[in-house]
Structure formats: structure tokens, C-alpha cells
Design an enzyme around this catalytic site. Structure first.
Site, PDB file in Angstrom:
ATOM      1  N   HIS A  19       0.867  -1.246  -0.114  1.00 30.53           N
ATOM      2  CA  HIS A  19      -0.031   0.010   0.014  1.00 30.53           C
ATOM      3  C   HIS A  19       0.891   1.119   0.021  1.00 30.53           C
ATOM      4  CE1 HIS A  19      -2.610   2.777   2.166  1.00 30.53           C
ATOM      5  NE2 HIS A  19      -3.453   2.515   1.131  1.00 30.53           N
ATOM      6  N   HIS A  61      -0.860  10.421  -3.131  1.00 30.83           N
ATOM      7  CA  HIS A  61      -2.426  10.071  -2.625  1.00 30.83           C
ATOM      8  C   HIS A  61      -3.208  11.513  -2.373  1.00 30.83           C
ATOM      9  CE1 HIS A  61      -4.914   9.585   0.933  1.00 30.83           C
ATOM     10  NE2 HIS A  61      -5.229   8.504   0.333  1.00 30.83           N
TER      11      HIS A  61
END
Length: 266
Positions: A19, A61
């Protein structure tokens, strides 16, 4: 077989996703993080897609630079000539998604499309790199995800959007939802990417995994950093786990005989 239709999913055993490259073990979404994950044997890398105001696609992100870099401002409002000056953790350049696809040609990328402005640049990057079979698209917006699928120009792996996940959860928890199950099966979406729980409600259950499998979908769970929860989810039969704790997930899978490292593993 899902893997025949979607080569992205062609891998033995549960899929292990790093991740943001393994955010617990280094600065997230950096070339160094992804290199570390690949060195540990990870084949699946999770990242995010944002585009600058002039259409340059980043693996990043947040909507703004503020949290993880030494600069400030909304990515979509800034030209790349300014964004490229930002340093994650004060040291690392924000990588271009195209560079990551080129730097790790054996890796597969799970890509969260964060804004509508990233869709066209993402489609162009995937076309230019020929990476159709090694990407999976996901988003927290059903509309954005549908537009991203359409922009690809051909079928690529993708996950359910929020409405699809809600439908899957309803079908798993209530009897008599034959039409709902049929609609999920007809969707052609090969995976559901879900949290273990949401707002106090359990999402990932044995029933949900069983229901997803019944309609031909894999279940990937995010973001799991605790070994006890990893083992519990594997016992439920999930098909993939996303983690920041990449060393921990590797150890759990290795102890269960389920770790299948890539060719560049250390």
C-alpha cells in the site's frame, strides 16, 4: 477463470499489495518505497493517481502537497514545473506514474483514481506504456471509476465502486437477493476491494467473501497492518491484502506457505 480474462489477477495464492509502496517502512509513494517493496518480493504495488494543472500524472495520494511534502497547494491547481520542486519527507521527488510503470516492468499496479482530472492522463499513460494487463483501477467515486474504465478504450481489471460494495454487502447479509446477485455477476467486475470495517460496521465477513466468490469476484481488503487481522482474513478466504506493513504481511504469508515472491526479491 478470472486470470484468463484479467491477467492482472494471475498470481498464485493471496495477492499481497504494498500500500503506497509500504507506507509504514518509508516515505509513502516514493520510488524508494516501491523499490523496497519489489526487493522484498512484492509483485503488487498500490498507488494513487493525481494530475497537475497541465495534465502530468503523478503517483501521489493527497489532494494537496501539504501533509507529506515541503511545499503547499492543491496538486490539480499547480503546474508540474512547481510540483516537481516538492520533496516528500523533504528528500524524495514525487514520482510520475509512467516512470514507475517503466521502472518496475514486472510489477502490477493497483491505481486509485483520485480526481476526474487524472482520468485522461492515466488513459494516455497506460496506452503509451501498454500496461493494460498489469493495472487495476479503483476509486471511491462510482462515476469517476466508470469514466476511467470507459477512457481506457479496452477492458482492464477494476474493482467495485462504493455502490457495488454496498450491494455486495447487502446480498451477503440478506436472503432473497437473487436479482442483486445476478446484477453483480453481470457487471463483469472481477474484484471487490473493501475495508475490514466501516463506521463501526463489519464489512469483511465470511458471508461477504462467499457471496463475492459465488458471483466470480475476488475480495481484497485494505489497509491491514496487524498480523492477527491478516491471519483472520486469510482464514476467511480473502484473495488479497493491502498493507503498509510489508515486512509483516510477507512474514505472515511465508509462515502459511503462501508467499510467492517476484523474481527481484532480495
Amino acid at each position: 477463470m478470472l486470470s484468463r480474462r484479467f491477467p492482472f489477477l494471475d498470481h498464485p495464492g493471496p495477492l499481497a499489495f504494498a500500500h503506497r509502496g509500504g507506507a509504514a517502512e518509508g516515505e509513502e509513494n516514493t520510488a524508494a518505497a516501491f523499490e523496497r517493496a519489489v526487493g522484498l518480493g512484492y509483485t503488487y504495488l498500490e498507488t494513487d493517481a493525481h494530475a497537475t494543472s497541465d495534465g502530468v500524472l503523478l503517483a501521489f495520494h493527497d489532494h494537496t502537497l501539504d501533509r507529506v511534502t515541503d511545499r503547499r497547494g492543491r496538486v490539480a491547481d499547480l503546474p508540474y514545473r512547481l510540483v516537481r520542486q516538492a520533496r516528500i519527507g523533504g528528500a524524495h521527488e514525487i514520482p510520475l506514474l509512467e516512470d514507475l510503470l517503466g521502472s518496475f516492468p514486472e510489477a502490477r499496479f493497483n491505481i486509485d483514481v483520485k480526481e476526474s482530472g487524472a482520468i485522461a492522463p492515466l488513459a494516455e499513460v497506460i496506452r503509451r506504456t501498454g500496461a493494460y494487463d498489469r493495472v487495476c483501477l479503483t476509486s471511491f467515486s462510482d462515476e469517476r471509476l466508470e469514466r476511467a474504465r470507459a477512457a481506457m478504450g479496452r477492458e482492464v481489471c477494476s474493482s467495485l465502486g462504493p455502490r457495488g460494495v454496498a450491494a455486495l454487502r447487502t446480498a451477503a447479509s440478506t436472503s432473497g437477493y437473487g436479482r442483486l446477485l445476478a446484477r453483480l455477476a453481470r457487471s463483469g467486475v472481477p474484484c471487490a476491494q473493501v475495508p475490514i470495517g466501516f463506521r463501526g460496521l463489519r464489512v469483511t465477513t465470511k458471508a461477504l467473501v462467499r457471496t463475492a466468490h459465488a458471483v466470480g469476484m475476488q475480495v481484497h481488503v485494505w489497509t491491514i497492518n496487524d498480523a492477527v487481522r491478516m491471519n483472520h482474513l486469510l482464514d476467511l478466504g480473502v484473495d488479497g491484502i493491502m498493507t503498509d506493513n510489508i515486512s509483516g504481511l510477507r512474514d505472515v504469508l511465508d509462515r502459511r506457505g503462501l508467499w510467492h515472491p517476484g523474481s527481484l526479491a532480495a
